[in-house]
Write an enzyme that holds these catalytic residues in place. Structure first.
Site, PDB file in Angstrom:
ATOM      1  N   HIS A 112       0.961  -1.031   0.462  1.00 28.02           N
ATOM      2  CA  HIS A 112      -0.259   0.276  -0.132  1.00 28.02           C
ATOM      3  C   HIS A 112       0.690   1.350   0.040  1.00 28.02           C
ATOM      4  O   HIS A 112       1.476   1.276   0.655  1.00 28.02           O
ATOM      5  CB  HIS A 112      -1.441  -0.258   0.988  1.00 28.02           C
ATOM      6  N   SER A 139       3.693   0.679   2.245  1.00 26.57           N
ATOM      7  CA  SER A 139       3.620  -0.431   3.700  1.00 26.57           C
ATOM      8  C   SER A 139       3.393  -1.433   3.043  1.00 26.57           C
ATOM      9  O   SER A 139       3.208  -1.566   1.738  1.00 26.57           O
ATOM     10  CB  SER A 139       2.729   0.163   4.798  1.00 26.57           C
TER      11      SER A 139
HETATM   12  C1  GAR Z   1       1.244   0.566  -6.228  1.00 24.58           C
HETATM   13  O1  GAR Z   1       2.134   1.474  -6.351  1.00 24.58           O
HETATM   14  C2  GAR Z   1       0.724  -0.646  -5.222  1.00 24.58           C
HETATM   15  O2  GAR Z   1       1.510   0.236  -3.619  1.00 24.58           O
HETATM   16  C3  GAR Z   1      -0.704   0.468  -5.237  1.00 24.58           C
HETATM   17  O3  GAR Z   1      -0.838   0.425  -5.809  1.00 24.58           O
HETATM   18  C4  GAR Z   1       0.500   0.502  -7.116  1.00 24.58           C
HETATM   19  C5  GAR Z   1      -0.222  -0.904  -8.186  1.00 24.58           C
HETATM   20  O4  GAR Z   1       1.040  -0.230  -9.227  1.00 24.58           O
HETATM   21  N1  GAR Z   1      -1.404  -0.443  -4.348  1.00 24.58           N
HETATM   22  C6  GAR Z   1      -2.617   0.435  -3.814  1.00 24.58           C
HETATM   23  O5  GAR Z   1      -3.738   1.337  -4.105  1.00 24.58           O
HETATM   24  C7  GAR Z   1      -3.874  -1.094  -2.906  1.00 24.58           C
HETATM   25  N2  GAR Z   1      -4.749  -0.158  -1.824  1.00 24.58           N
HETATM   26  P1  GAR Z   1       1.648  -1.427 -10.321  1.00 24.58           P
HETATM   27  O6  GAR Z   1       0.760  -2.693 -11.131  1.00 24.58           O
HETATM   28  O7  GAR Z   1       3.164  -1.044 -11.481  1.00 24.58           O
HETATM   29  O8  GAR Z   1       2.222  -2.396  -9.201  1.00 24.58           O
END
Ligand code: GAR
Length: 221
Positions: A112, A139
């Site tokens: 997150h 986190s």
């Molecule tokens: C990441 O920044 C992750 O931390 C966030 O979504 C993005 C996914 O990027 N997750 C959340 O917000 C969950 N609540 P990615 O598809 O490039 O891995």
């Protein structure tokens, strides 16, 4: 030798955190077998990344189910059938049904983009900037029925820089996420981080505070 940890990844979007996990395995830093990548979005970039890496993929369309619980029960049933021992939520943008995930207590991680318990939910970068925070971060926590509320096991901290806007802050945080998530999963695969008696244990003792990502990996806070 213990067998490589069987992992399933859930992702709704571009999949850069999935790519980081796959790359860590390629470098020999993560003793894992990726048994399934599943998504609620048929156009998720994560699905292509998985296919390119030879990992089985699954798409389930939430609109094909009467409600959230029905979708989640089917999804987590299929994850169980995949043989996964650990589920990693890597940008999976759905609220999860408590009953459907109950069998996965202590066996599901989420990343997150905030220093939990701050900023559960969406728009974390914007909210950190609006609050005037000097530090932001990401986190990794064990997933419970409470949204972004399970025990935090590790964090990466990033000083907010002058001129950061929502986009730039997210962009600067992402490389830290890409180190944080594989490092945590590697600790689980190595048996050093585990769920015991309803909470996280690290190196044979209850984890007193989240591990912190340092220049060379995860450290005790
Ligand atoms: C990441 O920044 C992750 O931390 C966030 O979504 C993005 C996914 O990027 N997750 C959340 O917000 C969950 N609540 P990615 O598809 O490039 O891995």
């Amino acid at each position: 030798m213990p067998h490589p940890l069987r992992i399933a990844v859930l992702a709704s979007g571009r999949g850069s955190n999935l790519a980081a996990l796959l790359a860590a395995r390629e470098r020999g830093e993560l003793a894992a077998e990726f048994v399934l990548v599943a998504s609620d979005k048929s156009n998720a970039g994560a699905l292509q990344l998985a296919a390119d890496a030879g990992v089985r993929t699954l798409v389930l369309d939430p609109k094909a189910y009467p409600d959230r619980r029905a979708f989640d029960l089917d999804l987590f049933g299929k994850l169980a059938a995949s043989g996964a021992e650990l589920i990693v939520l890597a940008g999976f943008m759905r609220i999860l049904d408590g009953e459907a995930i109950a069998p996965w207590a202590g066996r599901m991680l989420n990343i997150h983009p905030s220093l939990l318990p701050k900023y559960r939910g969406l728009h974390t970068h914007r909210r950190a900037l609006e609050a005037g925070d000097l530090e932001h971060g990401a986190s990794v926590h064990f997933v419970t029925a409470e949204l972004d509320g399970g025990p935090v096991v590790a964090q990466a901290i990033l000083p907010v820089a002058p001129g950061d806007d929502e986009h730039r802050l997210a962009q600067r945080l992402l490389p830290l996420e890409h180190r944080l998530l594989p490092a945590v999963v590697a600790l689980i695969a190595a048996g050093r981080l585990a769920w015991r008696d309803g909470g996280p244990w690290f190196d044979g003792a209850p984890l007193p505070a989240p591990l912190r990502l340092g220049p060379h990996g995860l450290l005790n806070a």
